[in-house]
Design an enzyme around this catalytic site. Structure first.
Site, PDB file in Angstrom:
ATOM      1  N   GLU A  21       0.840  -1.215   0.000  1.00  0.00           N
ATOM      2  CA  GLU A  21       0.000   0.000   0.000  1.00  0.00           C
ATOM      3  C   GLU A  21       0.869   1.256   0.000  1.00  0.00           C
ATOM      4  O   GLU A  21       0.544   2.251  -0.645  1.00  0.00           O
ATOM      5  CB  GLU A  21      -0.921   0.016   1.234  1.00  0.00           C
ATOM      6  CG  GLU A  21      -1.962   1.129   1.220  1.00  0.00           C
ATOM      7  CD  GLU A  21      -1.476   2.443   1.812  1.00  0.00           C
ATOM      8  OE1 GLU A  21      -2.125   3.473   1.586  1.00  0.00           O
ATOM      9  OE2 GLU A  21      -0.438   2.447   2.501  1.00  0.00           O
ATOM     10  N   GLU A  22       1.973   1.193   0.756  1.00  0.00           N
ATOM     11  CA  GLU A  22       2.717   2.421   1.036  1.00  0.00           C
ATOM     12  C   GLU A  22       3.392   3.018  -0.191  1.00  0.00           C
ATOM     13  O   GLU A  22       3.465   4.232  -0.328  1.00  0.00           O
ATOM     14  CB  GLU A  22       3.763   2.179   2.131  1.00  0.00           C
ATOM     15  CG  GLU A  22       3.175   1.842   3.499  1.00  0.00           C
ATOM     16  CD  GLU A  22       2.451   3.005   4.153  1.00  0.00           C
ATOM     17  OE1 GLU A  22       2.335   4.075   3.539  1.00  0.00           O
ATOM     18  OE2 GLU A  22       1.993   2.820   5.299  1.00  0.00           O
ATOM     19  N   ASP A  26      -7.187   1.521   7.995  1.00  0.00           N
ATOM     20  CA  ASP A  26      -5.829   2.059   7.797  1.00  0.00           C
ATOM     21  C   ASP A  26      -5.717   3.449   8.415  1.00  0.00           C
ATOM     22  O   ASP A  26      -5.196   4.369   7.805  1.00  0.00           O
ATOM     23  CB  ASP A  26      -5.493   2.083   6.295  1.00  0.00           C
ATOM     24  CG  ASP A  26      -4.031   2.422   6.052  1.00  0.00           C
ATOM     25  OD1 ASP A  26      -3.247   2.435   7.022  1.00  0.00           O
ATOM     26  OD2 ASP A  26      -3.678   2.688   4.896  1.00  0.00           O
TER      27      ASP A  26
END
Ligand SMILES: [Zn+2]
Length: 439
Positions: A301-302, A329
């Site tokens: 995701e990052e 998140d």
């Protein structure tokens, strides 16, 4: 808003059992402790991330969850290397930094230049070509994450456009105890790629004072950051298979990768463990819903969102069978409810407001707006109705993407409350005899 079509009376007893069980066991906290203390942070491409994935798969199988599997995803592999930042004059001082994800390196001898300090893009644009050959320092105070993160995402290319040789960004946070916050940045392909890093609020304010007094702060930045070839990673999937309509899916999850600092405890290890524990707990309580609850621990995701796009691509044929998706998140803090996607059908909102009453006892019964998430986003753009777990974010950005995102920042009770909240929403939505109203 239309009247709700769901009836929640039959769910009061199971909801009470779920909340009670979540608040009286520490399985999630023990698992998060293993993930954070024994594996650690988990940047895409790292050995740690793949160790975490292998561990989760083995543990999920030993929990007896259904259809436990890894779905291969290729991910970018950025590595930080060594990095340093020195104030050279008018006084020599080492400054704390964290290179921004995706940044290029400096030459081996570093970039040495005078700093120009601006508070916003308007000040940069006013200086224009006068920043040529300089290091641009963005000292933008935190307003909110979405607004202030623009300096981290786009600051380097905006400065490079005027000939700057590097960009330093005040960390995207409201408070600091000499804490640098990393995070992804993007290069505009039209501009030269210049190295870029986050500095602390303390350093940004020091540089601002020196600059404002005409003391010409000069700095040396050294970074070794680089991309290696894409690496193999995976989304981790486990299910509680539905008893009557197993092909219909309620998805819950978070992202298993993290930045390469701290332990990725709040962001987003805790959410992954909470979603996982939610279905383990339902199984233990003998609560098998009519539809399938699918836990997805997304990779990358990052710095790429390849897990989210990979999931959409791999499951395109069954997206229409995704009844609902909940992403977590925002850290592990006291849960407040769900934030529902802005474009969700009104009947879904009405029904969720009804279902939320099951969580009024723990104050997690608010159905907010503008929900969604980076990982479920690609699937939502194909029509899946989504939401995110809403928590009290007051202190999230104090530690987000820092060395301080560690297990000690997590209140075990908040983690249990997040488990309970996810489990009650997911179970009820998955078990409804009628439709939620999404399709
Ligand atoms: Zn995150």
């Amino acid at each position: 808003m239309p009247s709700p079509t769901v009836k929640i009376d039959a769910y009061r007893t199971p909801a009470g059992r779920i909340i009670g069980a979540a608040l009286t066991n520490n399985r999630a906290y023990q698992r998060l402790a293993y993930l954070t203390d024994r594996i650690g942070n988990r940047l895409s491409g790292s050995t740690n991330l793949e160790r975490a994935i292998a561990w989760a798969l083995a543990e999920m199988k030993s929990d007896g969850l259904d259809n436990v599997r890894a779905e291969k995803v290729m991910v970018p592999h950025w590595v930080r290397g060594e990095e340093s930042l020195e104030l050279v004059s008018p006084v020599a001082r080492k400054l704390t930094l964290l290179g921004l994800g995706n940044s290029v390196a400096t030459p081996a001898e570093g970039v040495s230049a005078e700093a120009v300090v601006v508070r916003d893009f308007a000040e940069l644009d006013a200086l224009s070509e006068r920043v040529r050959g300089k290091i641009v320092v963005y000292n933008a105070p935190f307003v909110n994450y979405g607004a202030t993160v623009q300096y981290r995402l786009n600051g380097a290319s905006r400065a490079a456009r005027y000939g700057a040789v590097a960009a330093l960004v005040r960390s995207i946070t409201p408070v600091s105890l000499q804490t640098a916050h990393t995070g992804a940045m993007n290069y505009d392909p039209q501009q030269p790629k210049i190295p870029t890093a986050a500095i602390t609020i303390e350093a940004a304010e020091l540089l601002q004072r020196l600059y404002d007094r005409g003391e010409h702060p000069t700095m040396r930045l050294k970074m070794e950051a680089k991309f290696l070839p894409d690496a193999e990673s995976a989304n981790v999937i486990a299910e509680l298979k539905g008893s009557e309509r197993p092909d219909e899916i309620v998805l819950i999850g978070g992202h298993f990768d993290s930045w390469d600092v701290g332990q990725g405890a709040h962001d987003d290890g805790g959410s992954c463990i909470a979603a996982w524990e939610a279905i383990r707990l339902l199984k233990e309580l003998g609560l098998r819903p009519r539809r399938t609850i699918r836990v997805v621990l997304f990779t990358n995701e990052e710095n790429g969102t390849r897990g989210g796009t990979g999931y959409r691509d791999a499951h395109r044929a069954e997206l229409a069978k995704h009844i609902f998706a909940i992403e977590s998140d925002s850290g592990i803090y006291r849960p407040e409810g769900l934030a529902l996607a802005a474009n969700a059908p009104l009947l879904v909102r009405s029904n969720l407001v009804e279902i939320a009453k099951l969580l009024s006892g723990i104050d997690a019964d608010r159905i907010g707006d503008n929900g969604g998430g980076a990982d479920i986003g690609p699937s939502m753009r194909e029509g899946v109705v989504g939401a995110n777990l809403d928590v009290d974010e007051t202190h999230y950005f104090d530690i987000h993407h820092t060395q301080a995102d560690t297990l000690d920042k997590i209140d075990p009770r908040d983690l249990s409350l997040c488990v309970a909240t996810l489990a009650v929403y997911a179970y009820t939505i998955a078990d409804l005899p009628e439709s939620l109203g999404a399709n």
